[in-house]
Design a protein around this motif. Structure first.
Motif, PDB file in Angstrom:
ATOM      1  N   LEU A   1      71.655 -13.798 -61.887  1.00  0.00           N
ATOM      2  CA  LEU A   1      71.135 -15.148 -61.643  1.00  0.00           C
ATOM      3  C   LEU A   1      72.094 -16.011 -60.835  1.00  0.00           C
ATOM      4  CD1 LEU A   1      69.520 -15.875 -65.130  1.00  0.00           C
ATOM      5  CD2 LEU A   1      68.471 -14.864 -63.106  1.00  0.00           C
ATOM      6  N   SER A   2      73.198 -15.399 -60.394  1.00  0.00           N
ATOM      7  CA  SER A   2      74.189 -16.202 -59.683  1.00  0.00           C
ATOM      8  C   SER A   2      73.721 -16.622 -58.288  1.00  0.00           C
ATOM      9  CB  SER A   2      75.517 -15.451 -59.596  1.00  0.00           C
ATOM     10  OG  SER A   2      75.325 -14.250 -58.868  1.00  0.00           O
ATOM     11  N   ASP A   3      72.748 -15.918 -57.732  1.00  0.00           N
ATOM     12  CA  ASP A   3      72.220 -16.332 -56.422  1.00  0.00           C
ATOM     13  C   ASP A   3      70.685 -16.342 -56.486  1.00  0.00           C
ATOM     14  OD1 ASP A   3      71.543 -16.882 -53.862  1.00  0.00           O
ATOM     15  OD2 ASP A   3      72.718 -15.267 -52.950  1.00  0.00           O
ATOM     16  N   PRO A   4      70.098 -17.521 -56.477  1.00  0.00           N
ATOM     17  CA  PRO A   4      68.642 -17.592 -56.642  1.00  0.00           C
ATOM     18  C   PRO A   4      67.849 -17.141 -55.419  1.00  0.00           C
ATOM     19  CG  PRO A   4      69.519 -19.781 -56.235  1.00  0.00           C
ATOM     20  CD  PRO A   4      70.703 -18.863 -56.327  1.00  0.00           C
ATOM     21  N   LEU A   5      68.489 -17.012 -54.266  1.00  0.00           N
ATOM     22  CA  LEU A   5      67.679 -16.766 -53.068  1.00  0.00           C
ATOM     23  C   LEU A   5      67.120 -15.341 -52.986  1.00  0.00           C
ATOM     24  CD1 LEU A   5      69.417 -18.996 -50.356  1.00  0.00           C
ATOM     25  CD2 LEU A   5      67.696 -19.585 -52.063  1.00  0.00           C
ATOM     26  N   PRO A   6      67.969 -14.298 -52.897  1.00  0.00           N
ATOM     27  CA  PRO A   6      67.358 -12.959 -52.825  1.00  0.00           C
ATOM     28  C   PRO A   6      66.668 -12.561 -54.126  1.00  0.00           C
ATOM     29  CG  PRO A   6      69.748 -12.792 -52.986  1.00  0.00           C
ATOM     30  CD  PRO A   6      69.437 -14.241 -52.814  1.00  0.00           C
ATOM     31  N   VAL A   7      67.271 -12.945 -55.241  1.00  0.00           N
ATOM     32  CA  VAL A   7      66.663 -12.606 -56.531  1.00  0.00           C
ATOM     33  C   VAL A   7      65.344 -13.355 -56.699  1.00  0.00           C
ATOM     34  CG1 VAL A   7      66.971 -12.784 -59.044  1.00  0.00           C
ATOM     35  CG2 VAL A   7      68.864 -12.036 -57.611  1.00  0.00           C
ATOM     36  N   GLY A   8      65.350 -14.629 -56.293  1.00  0.00           N
ATOM     37  CA  GLY A   8      64.127 -15.433 -56.399  1.00  0.00           C
ATOM     38  C   GLY A   8      63.010 -14.884 -55.520  1.00  0.00           C
ATOM     39  N   ALA A   9      63.372 -14.460 -54.307  1.00  0.00           N
ATOM     40  CA  ALA A   9      62.345 -13.948 -53.382  1.00  0.00           C
ATOM     41  C   ALA A   9      61.681 -12.705 -53.963  1.00  0.00           C
ATOM     42  CB  ALA A   9      62.969 -13.653 -52.027  1.00  0.00           C
ATOM     43  N   THR A  10      62.487 -11.814 -54.518  1.00  0.00           N
ATOM     44  CA  THR A  10      61.906 -10.583 -55.085  1.00  0.00           C
ATOM     45  C   THR A  10      61.233 -10.862 -56.425  1.00  0.00           C
ATOM     46  OG1 THR A  10      64.166 -10.082 -55.777  1.00  0.00           O
ATOM     47  CG2 THR A  10      63.302  -8.849 -53.894  1.00  0.00           C
ATOM     48  N   TRP A  11      61.782 -11.809 -57.176  1.00  0.00           N
ATOM     49  CA  TRP A  11      61.111 -12.220 -58.418  1.00  0.00           C
ATOM     50  C   TRP A  11      59.698 -12.721 -58.112  1.00  0.00           C
ATOM     51  CZ3 TRP A  11      60.142 -12.378 -63.366  1.00  0.00           C
ATOM     52  CH2 TRP A  11      59.396 -13.439 -63.893  1.00  0.00           C
ATOM     53  N   GLN A  12      59.564 -13.474 -57.020  1.00  0.00           N
ATOM     54  CA  GLN A  12      58.236 -13.989 -56.641  1.00  0.00           C
ATOM     55  C   GLN A  12      57.259 -12.838 -56.415  1.00  0.00           C
ATOM     56  OE1 GLN A  12      58.617 -17.007 -57.679  1.00  0.00           O
ATOM     57  NE2 GLN A  12      57.827 -18.140 -55.926  1.00  0.00           N
ATOM     58  N   MET A  13      57.767 -11.732 -55.855  1.00  0.00           N
ATOM     59  CA  MET A  13      56.884 -10.565 -55.616  1.00  0.00           C
ATOM     60  C   MET A  13      56.393  -9.989 -56.946  1.00  0.00           C
ATOM     61  SD  MET A  13      58.839  -8.543 -52.565  1.00  0.00           S
ATOM     62  CE  MET A  13      59.520  -9.444 -51.189  1.00  0.00           C
TER      63      MET A  13
END
Lengths: 498, 305
Positions: free
Chosen positions: A331-343
């Motif tokens: 959870l330290s970087d919301p951008l790549p994790v967030g993008a794939t989480w959205q998928m």
């Protein structure tokens, strides 16, 4: 004058400038047109907005306006994705510049003249310029497909490449890009033909309005196929952009890329055969969608693993991390994790309800068409918005957001949009929980949550855009940095080996 | 404390789903001066039909009810038809014998064979009619509101009983918009003073948790009712409530409209009090199976002159 010239050169002459402009225009259009939506009408804001801007909205042409609106949004996103693709995928500089230039003129024509025609008086000269814009966008797409030609010698992968390498060194991922581009072009033609047919005489319709009529003409079916597959193609492009962003490689790259290619081909064919083979089209589409969803799962696994690895490294933890430490690293970087989480989250708010509705179609047909229509419209609006958030999260990395700004931006978009999607899903599936007469508390709750969450997303995007606008006034702002180094860099790359 | 959001959200949702919206009490009385027993002659002739203003023809003159059927009219029908043995009273509602429709085995086709079909449900909180001492009576104050909770069979039975039938979509549209292709019965624009649609601000708008309710038939007659100023929102032939208030069942089956081949779905027109204004456009359509009903479904009849 030189001051302005420099800025315009950055905006129109660099990949990052073009991405900034496209993002800003889509955000502005969203905010502007959002004022005409249902809740705004209830609060009386819609009428004020129409008067304020001198809009001329013929009630008989509402459906036509909506079709124009969808096209202006979709083409804007296609332009945005094209800039990202030309920035991420190797191609000759001449092609990059040419594709971006033609695409820019095309989408600006579509946006400006499409909206002007639909909302300000139906001037047919504007309609012609809108069509000219679509034509230019199509031409840019053809050019892009040519530039992505995967069999060119210079794009072959060397032996031992960490990326999926096919016979003769063919770059598997480049093949996926190429297939996506070609599928999109064919799908565009698939819509252009019936679009011209119905546009000739202004006989438009919304697909969701004819869903209860059991027999459709080939042209109507082509429209249904077109709108479904275009959204899928835009989603596939977004997924491939994330491939490059996270520098997907290794075995997962091979699997994810192969599944993307197979999925794109199957789902496209499924949408195209709707005219002659309607009864089986949806089964084919479902198979293709399954491949694409598994591809996104591979991508997510890779991204999360990589993020955990990098996060732990930054935290100074090398040996036997605990689950909590892994989670913290993830959870330290919301951008790549967030993008794939959205998928992944998309499956909860789009796929699962969609499959449920398809299985329970006979039950759904016992209700008013308006209920079914809400489900159909809600379903794909969420999918479109999920794609938009993925691109926004990537854009956050493109502009180099760091530290707290990165976290607020990333988590803000993920949490707020997911709340909105949750609310929209509750709304469009409401007949499962409440009867018509008892629905108002749920309707109010979901509408307020949806509007507040989407407003928050827009505020976050607006904050980013204001920052970039202010930055443009600085002599040595971020924009000069982007002008000097316009390349789009992978987030996890140790070295640029492609 | 930080972790409390999940149970709080769950509780909130549980409350939202759990709390019933109370049915409206007796509404304020409004005498609109419009007589629901009146019929209006609609002349035969060419007119512009549908969203794309296609040229269409109505071959013969016909008469249409000035307003949708009211609760009082429908209660009278139930009592008369029950007395004549044309309806069947069961525990859960009133039924009618229907000869059925051909079943073709189409995809998602539901069979509507010969049998008894619901005309009016009993024991629902939305109903404005109740069965008391062997008679159907209207709950006080709802007499001149359009009847709702009606299926297509309700309209089919009611209109037949009084020597008429439900209108076809083309007849209804001709009656609603005349010959000049206007989107609304009265012209080009809709305001909150023209019709009862979602959040249109009428004195009944706060019912059902803010979803709205029916307005008395003929409410939008240019007068001020309960402090609410209305426009005279009639069709070119003087019909009331052709936009908003309740969805109106159309007669159309496959026999009248080949596009409805094997679906058995019926067309509803006009939009209701809980729909946005665009559903009140004269060419807007809704669909439902013939046995569907809710608190927005009503009808009116046509007959030979």
């Amino acid at each position: 004058m030189a001051w302005l010239k420099e800025r315009l050169r950055y905006i129109f002459g660099s990949t990052k400038g073009l991405i900034l402009m496209a993002s800003a225009l889509i955000a502005l259009e969203t905010a502007f047109m959002g004022m005409l939506s249902g809740p705004m009408a209830e609060w009386g804001i819609r009428d004020i907005w129409i008067r304020l801007w001198g809009m001329r909205l013929d009630p008989s042409h509402r459906e036509a306006r909506i079709i124009f609106l969808y096209h202006t949004f979709a083409i804007g996103v296609i332009a945005l994705e094209t800039y990202m693709i030309t920035g991420l995928v190797k191609m000759k500089e001449m092609h990059k510049v040419g594709i971006n230039a033609v695409m820019t003129v095309g989408y600006l024509f579509v946006l400006v003249f499409g909206l002007a025609f639909a909302y300000w008086g139906e001037n047919w000269a504007f309609h012609g310029l809108f069509i000219a814009g679509l034509t230019l966008v199509f031409f840019a797409g053809m050019w892009l497909a040519y530039a992505l030609w995967p069999w060119a010698k210079e794009y072959r992968l060397p032996e031992g490449s960490p990326y999926w390498r096919l016979a003769g060194g063919l770059d598997g991922e480049r093949l996926a890009w190429f297939i996506m581009a070609v599928a999109t072009l064919i799908s565009a033609i698939y819509g252009a033909v019936p679009g011209s047919y119905f546009g000739n005489g202004f006989e438009v319709f919304l697909s969701e309005d004819i869903i209860r009529i059991p027999e459709h003409t080939p042209m109507e079916l082509a429209i249904v196929g077109h709108l479904h597959i275009m959204l899928v193609d835009i989603a596939v492009a977004a997924m491939l952009i994330v491939f490059r962003w996270v520098d997907l490689k290794g075995r997962l790259h091979a699997w994810a890329t192969a599944f993307t290619i197979i999925g794109t081909i199957i789902i496209s064919v499924g949408a195209w055969v709707i005219v002659p083979f309607r009864p089986i089209a949806h089964q084919i589409i479902n198979v293709g969608a399954m491949f694409l969803m598994v591809a996104s799962l591979f991508l997510t696994i890779y991204t999360w693993r990589k993020q955990i690895e990098i996060g732990l490294h930054k935290m100074g933890i090398e040996d036997k991390p605990t689950l909590g430490q892994k989670l913290k690293a993830l959870l330290s970087d919301p951008l790549p994790v967030g993008a794939t989480w959205q998928m992944m989250y998309m499956n909860a708010v789009v796929t699962a309800p969609g499959v449920f509705m398809a299985i329970k179609l006979d039950w759904l047909r016992q209700w008013l068409l308006r209920e079914e229509r809400i489900g159909l419209v809600g379903h794909w609006h969420i999918l479109a918005a999920v794609i938009a958030t993925i691109l926004l999260l990537y854009y956050g990395d493109v502009v180099g957001l760091k530290d707290k700004a990165r976290k607020w931006y990333g988590w803000g978009i993920v949490i707020a949009s997911d709340l909105a999607f949750f609310a929209a899903t509750l709304f469009y599936t409401k007949r499962l929980y409440v009867s018509v007469s008892q629905q108002q508390p749920l309707v109010n709750f979901t509408m307020y949550l949806l509007d507040a969450s989407l407003f928050l997303v827009l505020v976050i995007v607006a904050a980013l855009m204001v920052w970039r606008l202010v930055d443009l006034f600085k002599p040595e702002g971020k924009w000069t940095e982007e002008w000097r180094d316009p390349s789009l860099k992978p987030i996890f790359a140790e070295e640029d080996v492609r | 404390m930080k972790k409390a959001w999940l149970p709080v959200l769950t509780l909130l949702l549980a409350i939202l789903w759990g709390c019933a919206v109370a049915p409206p009490e007796s509404p304020p009385q409004v005498d609109t001066g419009v007589d629901p027993n009146e019929w209006v002659r609609i002349p035969a002739g060419e007119f512009l039909y549908g969203m794309h203003n296609k040229e269409a023809v109505i071959e013969k003159d016909f008469e249409m009810m000035l307003t949708p059927v009211t609760n009082a009219q429908f209660a009278a029908y139930l009592n008369e038809a029950l007395a004549k043995g044309e309806l069947i009273l069961n525990e859960d509602g009133v039924y009618i014998e229907y000869p059925g429709e051909p079943f073709e085995g189409g995809k998602h086709e539901v069979e509507y064979g010969p049998g008894q079909y619901l005309v009016y449900p009993l024991g629902t909180i939305e109903a404005k009619l109740e069965y008391k001492s062997g008679q159907f009576v209207v709950k006080p104050g709802w007499e001149n509101h359009p009847v709702t909770m009606t299926t297509w069979f309700s309209g089919w039975g009611y209109c037949r009983f009084y020597g008429g039938r439900l209108p076809t979509e083309k007849e209804w549209e001709k009656a609603a918009r005349g010959e000049d292709g206007r989107p609304y019965p009265w012209g080009e624009e809709i305001t909150k003073a023209h019709a009862n649609f979602y959040k249109s601000g009428d004195p009944f708008d706060h019912y059902w948790g803010g979803q709205g309710e029916t307005t008395p038939v003929g409410f939008y007659n240019g007068e001020t009712h309960l402090g609410f100023k209305t426009e005279k929102a009639v069709s070119p032939y003087g019909l009331y409530d052709m936009a908003g208030n309740v969805w109106e069942w159309m007669l159309d089956t496959e026999e009248h409209n080949p596009h409805l081949h094997y679906t058995h779905q019926r067309i509803l027109k006009g939009g209701a009090f809980n729909n946005y204004d665009y559903d009140a456009r004269t060419f807007a359509r809704n669909f439902a199976p013939p046995d569907y009903y809710d608190f927005t479904t009503g009808f009116r009849c046509v007959r030979e002159p």
